[in-house]
Design a protein around this motif. Structure first.
Motif, PDB file in Angstrom:
ATOM      1  N   MET A 198       0.879  -1.182   0.000  1.00 55.79           N
ATOM      2  CA  MET A 198       0.000   0.000   0.000  1.00 55.79           C
ATOM      3  C   MET A 198       0.905   1.217   0.000  1.00 55.79           C
ATOM      4  SD  MET A 198      -2.778  -1.496   2.683  1.00 55.79           S
ATOM      5  CE  MET A 198      -1.627  -2.716   3.288  1.00 55.79           C
TER       6      MET A 198
ATOM      7  N   GLY B 164      -5.498   0.632   5.078  1.00 53.67           N
ATOM      8  CA  GLY B 164      -4.840   1.504   6.059  1.00 53.67           C
ATOM      9  C   GLY B 164      -4.868   0.955   7.478  1.00 53.67           C
ATOM     10  N   TYR B 165      -5.950   0.276   7.823  1.00 58.13           N
ATOM     11  CA  TYR B 165      -6.075  -0.180   9.209  1.00 58.13           C
ATOM     12  C   TYR B 165      -6.736  -1.559   9.280  1.00 58.13           C
ATOM     13  CZ  TYR B 165      -5.038   4.673  10.082  1.00 58.13           C
ATOM     14  OH  TYR B 165      -4.433   5.895  10.081  1.00 58.13           O
TER      15      TYR B 165
HETATM   16  C1  DX5 Z   1      -5.748  -3.180   5.638  1.00 57.28           C
HETATM   17  C2  DX5 Z   1      -4.855  -4.380   5.418  1.00 57.28           C
HETATM   18  C3  DX5 Z   1      -5.419  -5.649   5.895  1.00 57.28           C
HETATM   19  C4  DX5 Z   1      -5.656  -5.729   7.386  1.00 57.28           C
HETATM   20  C5  DX5 Z   1      -6.770  -6.702   7.617  1.00 57.28           C
HETATM   21  O1  DX5 Z   1      -5.200  -2.079   4.988  1.00 57.28           O
HETATM   22  O2  DX5 Z   1      -4.605  -4.526   4.033  1.00 57.28           O
HETATM   23  O3  DX5 Z   1      -4.617  -6.735   5.488  1.00 57.28           O
HETATM   24  O4  DX5 Z   1      -4.545  -6.142   8.101  1.00 57.28           O
HETATM   25  O5  DX5 Z   1      -7.112  -6.670   8.945  1.00 57.28           O
HETATM   26  P1  DX5 Z   1      -8.452  -7.307   9.511  1.00 57.28           P
HETATM   27  O6  DX5 Z   1      -8.474  -8.748   9.136  1.00 57.28           O
HETATM   28  O7  DX5 Z   1      -8.361  -7.076  10.961  1.00 57.28           O
HETATM   29  O8  DX5 Z   1      -9.596  -6.547   8.865  1.00 57.28           O
END
Ligand code: DX5
Ligand code: ZN
Length: 209
Positions: free
Chosen positions: A66, A140-141
């Protein structure tokens, strides 16, 4: 189905140990989220962490970039130990160069769309890559809620590419949403917070059931 636990949700103080636990429980891939504070608001980690954990496992390192202009760093991520690299169509003006950089090192290439990006933007690249990553949360999260409207994108890609193509879904996967994603046609499932909790082994086994 391939489960790819995302280390973003792991305890980085005991990272190698947590990865081993996921591996022993049956996870074959490891999802590695790289964030640059530019393409996404958050910053995570990069090459040194990947090179460090490479010593502890032979799992398939599924690196999710990302970052803006991923073409600048693809070589370095491969050197650090990536087996597959997925970049975002929104992050680069040179998707073909990205694919070429990955494929020429013999690695697996993935292309990704954010929830608000039309699936048509990646359509003409699908036969040049090994995987499409459909984001089911805003990147992002970790720990966000699964956006159900992305299921139609997964369905569209599965219909177009047939059974032998990898479609990964990432964000908000738990024991309930996993069914939706798989019904739509996803076969590579990322899970962060649903794996790296107090019961890593039990969580992996339940998702792989
Ligand atoms: C978000 C990441 C995901 C994240 C998924 O930007 O790309 O890979 O770690 O986390 P969960 O499974 O907690 O939604
Ligand atoms: Zn990810």
């Amino acid at each position: 189905m391939i489960l790819s636990p995302s280390i973003l949700a792991a305890d980085f103080g005991i990272l190698a140990e947590q990865i081993k636990r996921a591996e022993t429980a049956g996870a074959k891939w490891l999802h590695i989220d790289v964030m640059d504070g530019h393409f996404v608001p958050n910053i995570s980690f990069a090459m040194p962490v990947i090179a460090s954990i490479r010593k502890y496992t032979d799992m398939f390192f599924d690196v999710h970039l990302m970052i803006t202009e991923p073409e600048r760093y693809i070589r370095e991520f491969i050197k650090a130990g990536a087996d597959g690299i997925t970049f975002h169509i929104e992050a680069t003006k040179k998707p073909l160069e990205c694919i070429e950089l990955i494929k020429k090192e013999g690695k697996s290439a993935g292309i990704s769309v954010k929830p608000g990006t039309a699936v048509e933007t990646i359509e003409k690249y699908l036969d040049k890559v090994d995987m499409a990553l459909v984001m089911s949360v805003e990147p992002g999260y970790g720990g966000q809620k699964y956006i159900e409207s992305v299921n139609s994108k997964i369905r569209y890609i599965r219909e177009k590419m047939g059974a032998d193509f990898n479609i990964e879904v990432d964000g908000g996967i738990d024991n309930k949403t996993i069914d939706m994603a798989m019904d739509a046609g996803a076969n590579v499932i990322v899970a962060g917070t649903a794996v790296f909790n107090d019961d890593i082994e039990g969580s992996v086994k339940e998702l792989l059931r």
